[in-house]
Design a protein around this motif. Sequence first.
Motif, PDB file in Angstrom:
ATOM      1  N   LEU A 158     -19.618  27.285 -39.512  1.00 10.47           N
ATOM      2  CA  LEU A 158     -19.569  26.275 -38.451  1.00 10.47           C
ATOM      3  C   LEU A 158     -19.077  26.876 -37.145  1.00 10.47           C
ATOM      4  O   LEU A 158     -19.543  26.497 -36.064  1.00 10.47           O
ATOM      5  CB  LEU A 158     -18.680  25.107 -38.888  1.00 10.47           C
ATOM      6  N   VAL A 159     -18.167  27.822 -37.242  1.00 11.64           N
ATOM      7  CA  VAL A 159     -17.706  28.522 -36.044  1.00 11.64           C
ATOM      8  C   VAL A 159     -18.872  29.286 -35.410  1.00 11.64           C
ATOM      9  O   VAL A 159     -19.077  29.242 -34.184  1.00 11.64           O
ATOM     10  CB  VAL A 159     -16.553  29.485 -36.390  1.00 11.64           C
ATOM     11  N   ARG A 160     -19.659  29.970 -36.240  1.00 11.64           N
ATOM     12  CA  ARG A 160     -20.810  30.725 -35.720  1.00 11.64           C
ATOM     13  C   ARG A 160     -21.850  29.785 -35.113  1.00 11.64           C
ATOM     14  O   ARG A 160     -22.432  30.087 -34.057  1.00 11.64           O
ATOM     15  CB  ARG A 160     -21.444  31.558 -36.834  1.00 11.64           C
ATOM     16  N   ALA A 161     -22.092  28.640 -35.784  1.00 12.98           N
ATOM     17  CA  ALA A 161     -23.085  27.695 -35.260  1.00 12.98           C
ATOM     18  C   ALA A 161     -22.699  27.218 -33.870  1.00 12.98           C
ATOM     19  O   ALA A 161     -23.545  27.139 -32.968  1.00 12.98           O
ATOM     20  CB  ALA A 161     -23.237  26.514 -36.215  1.00 12.98           C
ATOM     21  N   GLY A 201     -12.920  21.569 -45.354  1.00 10.53           N
ATOM     22  CA  GLY A 201     -11.638  22.219 -45.170  1.00 10.53           C
ATOM     23  C   GLY A 201     -11.541  22.872 -43.807  1.00 10.53           C
ATOM     24  O   GLY A 201     -12.219  22.500 -42.852  1.00 10.53           O
ATOM     25  N   PHE A 202     -10.710  23.879 -43.725  1.00  9.45           N
ATOM     26  CA  PHE A 202     -10.378  24.511 -42.455  1.00  9.45           C
ATOM     27  C   PHE A 202     -10.780  25.991 -42.496  1.00  9.45           C
ATOM     28  O   PHE A 202     -10.513  26.681 -43.461  1.00  9.45           O
ATOM     29  CB  PHE A 202      -8.882  24.368 -42.185  1.00  9.45           C
ATOM     30  N   GLY A 203     -11.463  26.436 -41.463  1.00 10.72           N
ATOM     31  CA  GLY A 203     -11.821  27.844 -41.356  1.00 10.72           C
ATOM     32  C   GLY A 203     -13.188  28.191 -41.903  1.00 10.72           C
ATOM     33  O   GLY A 203     -13.417  29.343 -42.291  1.00 10.72           O
ATOM     34  N   GLU A 204     -14.128  27.246 -41.900  1.00  5.13           N
ATOM     35  CA  GLU A 204     -15.491  27.530 -42.362  1.00  5.13           C
ATOM     36  C   GLU A 204     -16.229  28.324 -41.273  1.00  5.13           C
ATOM     37  O   GLU A 204     -16.597  27.783 -40.225  1.00  5.13           O
ATOM     38  CB  GLU A 204     -16.216  26.222 -42.668  1.00  5.13           C
ATOM     39  N   ALA A 210     -23.244  20.046 -36.668  1.00  6.60           N
ATOM     40  CA  ALA A 210     -23.607  19.039 -37.665  1.00  6.60           C
ATOM     41  C   ALA A 210     -24.788  19.502 -38.512  1.00  6.60           C
ATOM     42  O   ALA A 210     -24.794  19.331 -39.743  1.00  6.60           O
ATOM     43  CB  ALA A 210     -23.931  17.713 -36.982  1.00  6.60           C
ATOM     44  N   PHE A 211     -25.782  20.093 -37.883  1.00 10.14           N
ATOM     45  CA  PHE A 211     -26.956  20.562 -38.630  1.00 10.14           C
ATOM     46  C   PHE A 211     -26.553  21.646 -39.633  1.00 10.14           C
ATOM     47  O   PHE A 211     -27.015  21.648 -40.785  1.00 10.14           O
ATOM     48  CB  PHE A 211     -28.010  21.095 -37.658  1.00 10.14           C
ATOM     49  N   GLU A 212     -25.678  22.545 -39.214  1.00 14.58           N
ATOM     50  CA  GLU A 212     -25.206  23.589 -40.130  1.00 14.58           C
ATOM     51  C   GLU A 212     -24.367  22.980 -41.254  1.00 14.58           C
ATOM     52  O   GLU A 212     -24.434  23.439 -42.405  1.00 14.58           O
ATOM     53  CB  GLU A 212     -24.389  24.634 -39.370  1.00 14.58           C
ATOM     54  N   THR A 213     -23.601  21.950 -40.951  1.00 13.69           N
ATOM     55  CA  THR A 213     -22.819  21.258 -41.980  1.00 13.69           C
ATOM     56  C   THR A 213     -23.731  20.678 -43.051  1.00 13.69           C
ATOM     57  O   THR A 213     -23.474  20.822 -44.253  1.00 13.69           O
ATOM     58  CB  THR A 213     -21.963  20.147 -41.344  1.00 13.69           C
ATOM     59  N   TYR A 261     -15.443  19.438 -37.402  1.00 11.81           N
ATOM     60  CA  TYR A 261     -15.232  20.606 -36.555  1.00 11.81           C
ATOM     61  C   TYR A 261     -15.520  20.324 -35.090  1.00 11.81           C
ATOM     62  O   TYR A 261     -15.087  21.085 -34.212  1.00 11.81           O
ATOM     63  CB  TYR A 261     -16.089  21.781 -37.047  1.00 11.81           C
ATOM     64  N   ILE A 262     -16.270  19.260 -34.835  1.00 10.30           N
ATOM     65  CA  ILE A 262     -16.570  18.899 -33.450  1.00 10.30           C
ATOM     66  C   ILE A 262     -16.932  17.418 -33.438  1.00 10.30           C
ATOM     67  O   ILE A 262     -17.479  16.900 -34.417  1.00 10.30           O
ATOM     68  CB  ILE A 262     -17.727  19.773 -32.901  1.00 10.30           C
ATOM     69  N   PRO A 263     -16.609  16.700 -32.362  1.00  9.52           N
ATOM     70  CA  PRO A 263     -16.903  15.271 -32.342  1.00  9.52           C
ATOM     71  C   PRO A 263     -18.408  14.991 -32.298  1.00  9.52           C
ATOM     72  O   PRO A 263     -19.117  15.512 -31.433  1.00  9.52           O
ATOM     73  CB  PRO A 263     -16.226  14.781 -31.053  1.00  9.52           C
ATOM     74  N   ILE A 264     -18.874  14.188 -33.240  1.00  4.38           N
ATOM     75  CA  ILE A 264     -20.259  13.718 -33.224  1.00  4.38           C
ATOM     76  C   ILE A 264     -20.368  12.568 -34.220  1.00  4.38           C
ATOM     77  O   ILE A 264     -19.683  12.538 -35.236  1.00  4.38           O
ATOM     78  CB  ILE A 264     -21.272  14.829 -33.579  1.00  4.38           C
ATOM     79  N   SER A 265     -21.220  11.603 -33.889  1.00  8.73           N
ATOM     80  CA  SER A 265     -21.519  10.495 -34.796  1.00  8.73           C
ATOM     81  C   SER A 265     -22.960  10.089 -34.567  1.00  8.73           C
ATOM     82  O   SER A 265     -23.618  10.561 -33.632  1.00  8.73           O
ATOM     83  CB  SER A 265     -20.585   9.312 -34.553  1.00  8.73           C
ATOM     84  N   ALA A 266     -23.458   9.231 -35.437  1.00 10.85           N
ATOM     85  CA  ALA A 266     -24.853   8.815 -35.326  1.00 10.85           C
ATOM     86  C   ALA A 266     -25.019   7.370 -35.767  1.00 10.85           C
ATOM     87  O   ALA A 266     -24.270   6.867 -36.613  1.00 10.85           O
ATOM     88  CB  ALA A 266     -25.754   9.723 -36.159  1.00 10.85           C
ATOM     89  N   VAL A 267     -26.035   6.733 -35.182  1.00  4.51           N
ATOM     90  CA  VAL A 267     -26.475   5.402 -35.583  1.00  4.51           C
ATOM     91  C   VAL A 267     -27.922   5.530 -36.034  1.00  4.51           C
ATOM     92  O   VAL A 267     -28.772   6.002 -35.268  1.00  4.51           O
ATOM     93  CB  VAL A 267     -26.394   4.398 -34.408  1.00  4.51           C
ATOM     94  N   LEU A 268     -28.209   5.144 -37.256  1.00  2.00           N
ATOM     95  CA  LEU A 268     -29.576   5.138 -37.774  1.00  2.00           C
ATOM     96  C   LEU A 268     -30.073   3.702 -37.824  1.00  2.00           C
ATOM     97  O   LEU A 268     -29.363   2.816 -38.325  1.00  2.00           O
ATOM     98  CB  LEU A 268     -29.643   5.754 -39.169  1.00  2.00           C
ATOM     99  N   ILE A 269     -31.264   3.453 -37.305  1.00  2.00           N
ATOM    100  CA  ILE A 269     -31.822   2.097 -37.286  1.00  2.00           C
ATOM    101  C   ILE A 269     -33.180   2.091 -37.971  1.00  2.00           C
ATOM    102  O   ILE A 269     -33.917   3.070 -37.936  1.00  2.00           O
ATOM    103  CB  ILE A 269     -31.946   1.553 -35.849  1.00  2.00           C
ATOM    104  N   ASN A 270     -33.500   0.949 -38.596  1.00  2.00           N
ATOM    105  CA  ASN A 270     -34.809   0.855 -39.248  1.00  2.00           C
ATOM    106  C   ASN A 270     -35.892   0.500 -38.232  1.00  2.00           C
ATOM    107  O   ASN A 270     -35.617   0.249 -37.048  1.00  2.00           O
ATOM    108  CB  ASN A 270     -34.771  -0.107 -40.432  1.00  2.00           C
ATOM    109  N   ASP A 271     -37.122   0.468 -38.690  1.00  2.00           N
ATOM    110  CA  ASP A 271     -38.238   0.334 -37.754  1.00  2.00           C
ATOM    111  C   ASP A 271     -38.319  -1.041 -37.118  1.00  2.00           C
ATOM    112  O   ASP A 271     -38.709  -1.152 -35.951  1.00  2.00           O
ATOM    113  CB  ASP A 271     -39.557   0.660 -38.456  1.00  2.00           C
TER     114      ASP A 271
END
Length: 458
Positions: free
Chosen positions: A69-72, A63-66, A335-338, A293-303
């Motif tokens: 996440l603002v503190r992080a 939602g909005f106003g967490e 993201a880590f706090e999320t 709350y902020i732009p971020i994405s990730a790609v996970l790859i196997n070994d």
Amino acid sequence: MTFIPNSPEARDVASQLHGYTNMRALEQTGPMMLTTGKGIYVTDNAGNEYLEAMSGLWCASLGFGEERLVRAATEQMQKLPYYHTFNGRTTDISMELAEKLLEVSPVEMSKAFFCNSGSEANDTAIKFIWYYNNALGRPEKKKIISRVKGYHGVTLAAASMTALPNNQRDFDLPFSMFRHTTCPHHYRFAHDGETEEQFASRCATELEALILEEGPDTVAAMFCEPIMGAGGVIVPPATYYEKIQAVLNKYDVLLVADEVICGFGRTGEYWGTQTFNMKPDILTCAKALSGAYIPISAVLINDKIYQALADNSKKIGVLGHGYTYSGHPVGCAVAFETLKIYEETNMVGHVQSVMDHFQTQLRTVLDRPFVGEVRGKGLVGAFELVADKATKRSFDPTQGAGKVIERVTVEQGLIIRAIGDNIAFCPPLIISREQIDEMMEKLHRALDAAEPELAALV
């Protein structure tokens, strides 16, 4: 919704180019200006409050106003507002986030690479796949398969996978290395009398035929959203992923799970891949990764993919890929706090406690004269408008039946999304049973108002 000539809103039309918008029409109507948000609600510049039943764009999971996440973000800004991940450098928080993502991954993964959007993550996955096959001495194994009505982003390669007409029309897309296979939408594409399992078998057969026609030595990967989001919230038929994965394994074709919408609890499991028993080689995620709350994405790859990429970077001397903001410390901190919030509040458990109520309530619109199908899973769903329920005949696309619903829901204080004549819902994961009931009350009032307009379109 307020638009005043010569106001800041009017100037916004002149100064800002809006995506997914008819720009000439916007010049006449003006934009909807949102100014504040709290919980699952947002408020416009005229003080009107709306229940945000789409989480913005499938993404505002908390939602909005967490405030956490603002503190992080604030604390990371004060500590180290920026650094990069080029040339063997990194930050403590990007390493922590990578380790956390690998820990919660639905299948064993080796490395996480950070981007800034779902489109970038999927583009990056394509580049890694091509680099991987070159590393293995398979320069011809490069073609990418996605599905009709699939959505994987709007950058050039990602939009080539996004098999929706308006994402390719007049952009000179798709590129030549991309192919599209059957959309797994039973309501629309199953043959008469074909069960879900039979339809799934046919989808797998048609996928295999496409791979054989192209040549297995030329097909590198298939990208799949566990549930197809922007194509209309299309839930795959029973046994679908089991059957297509058998085909992919047979011809050594990688499976990429696009978890940009489905990840982090949306389907009732932490990942959509768990809901449908997918076993991807690569996983992409974004949106709810930071609660939007902020732009971020990730790609996970196997070994196996990592080892080939590492060997090739040694041969060349460098992996020539990366973004200025890959692993941006502020994005990683949020993201880590999320992810901590999801874990500490048992967000998946909360979704499981309300999702059946959401799906049951959404299906109450099936009694409406112009609703042909309701579909969904977890806290994502949609209903499809039809001009004739008995024959499944659609409205003429130029009539804008879905836009009628979008307009009247806003008038009732509800924000949904019309995807053509599919009306999508993707509320924040924090929604309560009582708020689901409120959402449905607003929706039924809107449908009462819309039905005479829809009847005039038949």
